[in-house]
Design a protein around this motif. Structure first.
Motif, PDB file in Angstrom:
ATOM      1  N   ARG A 213     -24.355  17.782  58.839  1.00  0.00           N
ATOM      2  CA  ARG A 213     -25.896  17.384  58.393  1.00  0.00           C
ATOM      3  C   ARG A 213     -27.074  18.198  58.953  1.00  0.00           C
ATOM      4  NH1 ARG A 213     -24.728  12.575  59.078  1.00  0.00           N
ATOM      5  NH2 ARG A 213     -26.078  11.890  60.861  1.00  0.00           N
ATOM      6  N   ALA A 214     -26.813  18.559  60.431  1.00  0.00           N
ATOM      7  CA  ALA A 214     -27.860  19.529  61.087  1.00  0.00           C
ATOM      8  C   ALA A 214     -27.732  20.845  60.276  1.00  0.00           C
ATOM      9  CB  ALA A 214     -27.324  19.222  62.641  1.00  0.00           C
ATOM     10  N   ARG A 215     -26.610  21.403  60.131  1.00  0.00           N
ATOM     11  CA  ARG A 215     -26.727  22.641  59.265  1.00  0.00           C
ATOM     12  C   ARG A 215     -27.343  22.582  58.227  1.00  0.00           C
ATOM     13  NH1 ARG A 215     -22.896  26.874  58.319  1.00  0.00           N
ATOM     14  NH2 ARG A 215     -24.216  28.312  56.939  1.00  0.00           N
TER      15      ARG A 215
ATOM     16  N   ASP B 175     -36.783  19.158  63.152  1.00  0.00           N
ATOM     17  CA  ASP B 175     -36.689  17.936  64.069  1.00  0.00           C
ATOM     18  C   ASP B 175     -35.533  17.042  63.771  1.00  0.00           C
ATOM     19  OD1 ASP B 175     -38.710  18.054  65.858  1.00  0.00           O
ATOM     20  OD2 ASP B 175     -40.194  17.668  64.795  1.00  0.00           O
ATOM     21  N   LYS B 176     -35.174  16.855  62.264  1.00  0.00           N
ATOM     22  CA  LYS B 176     -34.329  16.092  61.792  1.00  0.00           C
ATOM     23  C   LYS B 176     -32.777  16.709  62.034  1.00  0.00           C
ATOM     24  CE  LYS B 176     -36.933  14.256  58.125  1.00  0.00           C
ATOM     25  NZ  LYS B 176     -37.134  14.370  56.246  1.00  0.00           N
ATOM     26  N   ALA B 177     -32.880  18.013  62.207  1.00  0.00           N
ATOM     27  CA  ALA B 177     -31.526  18.616  62.506  1.00  0.00           C
ATOM     28  C   ALA B 177     -31.319  18.255  63.909  1.00  0.00           C
ATOM     29  CB  ALA B 177     -31.823  20.218  62.538  1.00  0.00           C
ATOM     30  N   TYR B 178     -32.222  18.213  64.644  1.00  0.00           N
ATOM     31  CA  TYR B 178     -32.117  18.097  66.167  1.00  0.00           C
ATOM     32  C   TYR B 178     -31.698  16.575  66.191  1.00  0.00           C
ATOM     33  CZ  TYR B 178     -32.963  17.590  71.174  1.00  0.00           C
ATOM     34  OH  TYR B 178     -32.791  17.410  72.542  1.00  0.00           O
ATOM     35  N   GLU B 179     -32.095  15.554  65.472  1.00  0.00           N
ATOM     36  CA  GLU B 179     -31.910  14.278  65.632  1.00  0.00           C
ATOM     37  C   GLU B 179     -30.234  13.944  65.362  1.00  0.00           C
ATOM     38  OE1 GLU B 179     -34.496  12.067  63.010  1.00  0.00           O
ATOM     39  OE2 GLU B 179     -36.152  12.688  64.233  1.00  0.00           O
ATOM     40  N   ALA B 180     -29.964  14.846  64.388  1.00  0.00           N
ATOM     41  CA  ALA B 180     -28.380  14.883  63.749  1.00  0.00           C
ATOM     42  C   ALA B 180     -27.364  15.421  64.880  1.00  0.00           C
ATOM     43  CB  ALA B 180     -28.280  15.771  62.545  1.00  0.00           C
ATOM     44  N   ALA B 181     -27.861  16.656  65.370  1.00  0.00           N
ATOM     45  CA  ALA B 181     -26.784  17.284  66.189  1.00  0.00           C
ATOM     46  C   ALA B 181     -27.524  18.182  67.080  1.00  0.00           C
ATOM     47  CB  ALA B 181     -25.643  17.814  65.522  1.00  0.00           C
ATOM     48  N   PRO B 182     -28.070  17.751  68.133  1.00  0.00           N
ATOM     49  CA  PRO B 182     -28.879  18.923  69.002  1.00  0.00           C
ATOM     50  C   PRO B 182     -28.282  20.177  69.191  1.00  0.00           C
ATOM     51  CG  PRO B 182     -29.010  16.804  70.041  1.00  0.00           C
ATOM     52  CD  PRO B 182     -27.889  16.352  68.863  1.00  0.00           C
ATOM     53  N   GLU B 183     -26.973  20.175  69.698  1.00  0.00           N
ATOM     54  CA  GLU B 183     -26.116  21.561  69.758  1.00  0.00           C
ATOM     55  C   GLU B 183     -26.276  22.439  68.533  1.00  0.00           C
ATOM     56  OE1 GLU B 183     -22.254  20.944  71.591  1.00  0.00           O
ATOM     57  OE2 GLU B 183     -23.331  20.722  73.589  1.00  0.00           O
ATOM     58  N   THR B 184     -25.946  21.708  67.416  1.00  0.00           N
ATOM     59  CA  THR B 184     -26.068  22.692  66.394  1.00  0.00           C
ATOM     60  C   THR B 184     -27.176  23.445  66.254  1.00  0.00           C
ATOM     61  OG1 THR B 184     -24.415  21.219  65.130  1.00  0.00           O
ATOM     62  CG2 THR B 184     -25.888  22.662  63.840  1.00  0.00           C
ATOM     63  N   ILE B 185     -28.368  22.956  66.168  1.00  0.00           N
ATOM     64  CA  ILE B 185     -29.725  23.899  66.173  1.00  0.00           C
ATOM     65  C   ILE B 185     -29.830  24.702  67.620  1.00  0.00           C
ATOM     66  CG2 ILE B 185     -31.191  21.718  67.225  1.00  0.00           C
ATOM     67  CD1 ILE B 185     -33.439  22.627  65.537  1.00  0.00           C
ATOM     68  N   ARG B 186     -29.263  24.204  68.526  1.00  0.00           N
ATOM     69  CA  ARG B 186     -29.495  24.735  69.889  1.00  0.00           C
ATOM     70  C   ARG B 186     -28.736  26.260  69.729  1.00  0.00           C
ATOM     71  NH1 ARG B 186     -28.045  20.992  73.461  1.00  0.00           N
ATOM     72  NH2 ARG B 186     -30.067  20.472  73.564  1.00  0.00           N
TER      73      ARG B 186
ATOM     74  N   ASN C 175     -27.908  27.833  66.700  1.00  0.00           N
ATOM     75  CA  ASN C 175     -28.157  28.246  65.535  1.00  0.00           C
ATOM     76  C   ASN C 175     -29.381  29.509  65.452  1.00  0.00           C
ATOM     77  OD1 ASN C 175     -29.560  28.498  62.468  1.00  0.00           O
ATOM     78  ND2 ASN C 175     -27.486  27.795  62.476  1.00  0.00           N
ATOM     79  N   GLY C 176     -28.844  30.733  65.129  1.00  0.00           N
ATOM     80  CA  GLY C 176     -30.050  31.872  65.152  1.00  0.00           C
ATOM     81  C   GLY C 176     -31.157  31.575  64.126  1.00  0.00           C
ATOM     82  N   TYR C 177     -30.673  31.162  63.072  1.00  0.00           N
ATOM     83  CA  TYR C 177     -31.749  30.913  62.213  1.00  0.00           C
ATOM     84  C   TYR C 177     -33.001  29.766  62.515  1.00  0.00           C
ATOM     85  CZ  TYR C 177     -28.542  33.208  58.606  1.00  0.00           C
ATOM     86  OH  TYR C 177     -27.913  34.236  58.248  1.00  0.00           O
ATOM     87  N   ALA C 178     -32.339  28.724  62.908  1.00  0.00           N
ATOM     88  CA  ALA C 178     -33.280  27.766  63.407  1.00  0.00           C
ATOM     89  C   ALA C 178     -34.174  28.248  64.564  1.00  0.00           C
ATOM     90  CB  ALA C 178     -32.450  26.420  64.119  1.00  0.00           C
ATOM     91  N   ARG C 179     -33.674  29.065  65.660  1.00  0.00           N
ATOM     92  CA  ARG C 179     -34.184  29.416  66.767  1.00  0.00           C
ATOM     93  C   ARG C 179     -35.244  30.699  66.193  1.00  0.00           C
ATOM     94  NH1 ARG C 179     -30.848  32.470  69.814  1.00  0.00           N
ATOM     95  NH2 ARG C 179     -32.182  32.488  71.701  1.00  0.00           N
TER      96      ARG C 179
ATOM     97  N   ARG D  74     -37.190  21.588  73.936  1.00  0.00           N
ATOM     98  CA  ARG D  74     -36.098  20.541  73.636  1.00  0.00           C
ATOM     99  C   ARG D  74     -34.764  21.008  73.343  1.00  0.00           C
ATOM    100  NH1 ARG D  74     -38.273  17.010  68.690  1.00  0.00           N
ATOM    101  NH2 ARG D  74     -36.298  16.034  68.678  1.00  0.00           N
ATOM    102  N   ILE D  75     -34.762  22.181  72.640  1.00  0.00           N
ATOM    103  CA  ILE D  75     -33.300  22.937  72.485  1.00  0.00           C
ATOM    104  C   ILE D  75     -33.165  24.202  73.306  1.00  0.00           C
ATOM    105  CG2 ILE D  75     -33.528  22.637  69.960  1.00  0.00           C
ATOM    106  CD1 ILE D  75     -34.123  25.400  69.535  1.00  0.00           C
ATOM    107  N   GLY D  76     -34.124  24.207  74.461  1.00  0.00           N
ATOM    108  CA  GLY D  76     -33.735  25.090  75.499  1.00  0.00           C
ATOM    109  C   GLY D  76     -34.278  26.655  75.119  1.00  0.00           C
ATOM    110  N   VAL D  77     -34.968  26.833  74.141  1.00  0.00           N
ATOM    111  CA  VAL D  77     -35.463  28.146  73.918  1.00  0.00           C
ATOM    112  C   VAL D  77     -36.492  28.742  74.933  1.00  0.00           C
ATOM    113  CG1 VAL D  77     -36.460  29.657  72.279  1.00  0.00           C
ATOM    114  CG2 VAL D  77     -34.472  27.973  71.528  1.00  0.00           C
TER     115      VAL D  77
END
Length: 582
Positions: A510-512, A535-546, A548-552, A576-579
């Motif tokens: 769902r985060a993807r 933000d919604k992706a982060y709510e679903a799965a923080p590690e997925t967005i963390r 993911n190169g596209y998100a960053r 929040r995602i550590g970037v």
């Protein structure tokens, strides 16, 4: 050569597979390990080596060469008519002038040499110019000839021992700057002459920093010459560390920094050998040394500092061929802490290698764009960058071949197949569409998506494949992906409006999907909606967005937005995602 000397198998005519086997054996690498690093099966490696399979296509040959650490492609292909050094770039226009200055040794001069202090100030300015210029080779190539001639003259005219040692220290560091210019250019012999002269001058100077700097570059030259030279690289590194370590309690920051840089070099070479424990152990030791430096300290030659350790971690993971770990380390590293433009570009190239290893070619290419923005000359002369650029889309044919061959195998089984087999068949049909979208083939992309949707309709309404997420509900998310990969921003947004993320029970998937939606909004010129969707992706799965190169990429781009609202929101999400650091 004596008559009883062992002949080199590569000196005799061998087919590609035999050469690959010889080089693999020399590396001490099993077929299983090589297969894993290539994304192939051990049986594929065996069949290539014994000639059952034809010589692979060029992108795979280049991949094999990288894994086996082959510097000259002719060692692998056997074609001696056109030797290709995989890590050598083009020759710079200013290389002849630099070469002439290095090779000239006039014994008389009708002028007085500048003082070591004056030369040191010029050298410091040259290093600063290198770090700040995107065309750094052009800049230092223009400064080096005069610096080299003046530093050589200062050594010849020094009458007393203290003056001569000071002049030798400056000459050693001029040679160090010269190595940065000559590296990756088509004159390896010149690079080695400069490395050797730099080491001699440093030893004559008795200056700990000059010795450490010369050793650091000499170790790199050995390591970059291939696996047969790793022992020599280690010998230089370890001997210099034994010399410098007793000096550390009273040493200035420059000596501590070069010591830390050498400790990392030991880890770099260990990573090249595939020794995971030693590689990270030396990285830890270097990190501890970095912590002993002031928070804002940055070594002007090696870039050693607290901030560089994140970039060094990416390099260790990449050299260990650990794609996932490379991406994780890239997510933690902050390129903005690297003030040097060429070093920042080099870090971006290492990140791109990590994404490429992790099967994210688009993110790898986007990261190389950032390397180009930082310093075009760095990426132009970097062999890894050129190979990523050359090899990306070439893998699409291989992806299609695997997909189509598997579909031909599965399709006859479908009438009596369980839902799991129907679902994986539908997932493969969508993959064919995904690859078509990457190629820019709109008709084929949506055609395969339609075929996959029809397969989804043959599944129970509540069925959800546990591995691929294939189901009726996922097809809306897949439609967004197709539109995004076709770079159709408006269509991406329309498909996102129809897709229902709530039908995706998997939190990472769902985060993807949210990330794909965000890409669509970003393509369509809606950055605020893109950030809200992330933000919604982060709510679903923080590690997925963390990871993911596209998100960053979207987040980091918006941290530099002209809109204060967008900048603030992107910065908050980046923290929040550590970037970015808090």
């Amino acid at each position: 050569m004596s008559s009883d000397a062992t002949p080199d198998p590569l000196d005799h005519p061998l087919v590609f597979g035999q050469r690959m086997q010889v080089l693999r054996t020399r590396r001490g690498m099993s077929r299983t390990v090589l297969a894993g690093l290539l994304g192939k099966s051990p049986s594929w490696v065996k069949q290539v080596e014994n000639g059952t399979l034809r010589t692979p296509a060029l992108p795979m040959i280049l991949r094999i060469a990288e894994v086996l650490r082959v510097r000259d492609l002719s060692e692998l292909t056997g074609d001696q008519t056109m030797p290709v050094d995989l890590f050598i770039g083009p020759g710079h226009a200013k290389l002849p002038a630099v070469r002439a200055a290095i090779e000239a040794f006039p014994f008389t001069a009708d002028r007085e040499a500048p003082s070591p202090a004056h030369l040191g100030a010029r050298l410091q300015s040259a290093w600063s110019a290198r770090h700040s210029a995107p065309n750094h080779r052009e800049v230092i190539g223009g400064l080096l000839p005069a610096l080299i001639r003046d530093a050589q003259l200062a050594v010849r005219q020094a009458d007393r021992a203290p003056e001569r040692r000071a002049a030798q220290a400056v000459l050693a560091e001029v040679y160090s700057l010269s190595q940065f210019f000559i590296a990756y250019q088509p004159d390896s012999a010149l690079l080695w002459r400069v490395a050797e002269r730099g080491m001699v001058a440093a030893q004559e100077s008795e200056d700990p920093h000059a010795i450490g700097m010369a050793a650091w570059l000499t170790a790199q030259a050995h390591r970059d010459s291939g696996p047969a030279h790793y022992d020599a690289a280690d010998a230089v590194t370890m001997e210099t560390l034994r010399h410098l370590t007793p000096l550390l309690p009273d040493a200035p920051d420059t000596v501590r920094a070069i010591t830390g840089a050498l400790q990392f070099e030991a880890g770099y070479t260990a990573a090249r050998r595939g020794d995971t424990g030693a590689a990270w152990g030396y990285w830890d030791t270097a990190r501890e040394m970095a912590e002993r430096l002031p928070a804002d300290y940055y070594h002007p030659m090696t870039s050693f500092s607290r901030g560089i350790m994140g970039a060094h971690a990416v390099t260790v993971a990449v050299e260990l061929h650990a794609g996932g770990e490379s991406v994780r380390q890239a997510a933690k590293a902050d390129a903005k802490t690297i003030p040097s433009r060429p070093r920042r570009a080099r870090h971006r190239i290492e990140e791109a290698r990590g994404y490429h290893l992790d099967g994210q070619p688009e993110t790898a290419l986007a990261t190389l764009d950032k390397a180009y923005e930082a310093a075009p000359e760095t990426i132009r002369y970097n062999g890894y960058a050129r190979r990523i650029i050359d090899s990306g889309p070439a893998h699409y044919d291989a992806a299609d071949a695997v997909t189509m061959e598997t579909l031909r195998h599965l399709t006859p089984l479908l009438p009596d197949a369980p839902d799991t087999v129907r679902a994986i068949t539908g997932a493969l049909q969508f993959e064919a569409g995904y690859t078509a979208a990457r190629r820019g083939d709109t008709g084929a992309a949506w055609g395969y998506w339609d075929t996959a949707r029809e397969m989804a309709e043959r599944l129970p309404a509540d069925y959800y494949h546990p591995m691929t997420s294939f189901s009726r509900g996922i097809m809306g998310a897949h439609a967004v992906t197709v539109a995004v990969e076709l770079h159709a921003g408006g269509e991406s947004v329309r498909q996102a409006a129809k897709a229902d993320a709530k039908t995706i029970p998997s939190r990472p998937r769902r985060a993807r999907h949210r990330i794909e939606e965000a890409r669509g909004y970003h393509l369509d010129g809606q950055p605020e909606t893109a950030l809200a969707t992330l933000d919604k992706a982060y709510e679903a799965a923080p590690e997925t967005i963390r990871y993911n190169g596209y998100a960053r990429r979207i987040i980091l781009e918006e941290t530099e937005s002209k809109s204060p609202v967008h900048r603030r929101r992107a910065a908050e999400l980046a923290v929040r995602i550590g970037v970015l650091a808090a």
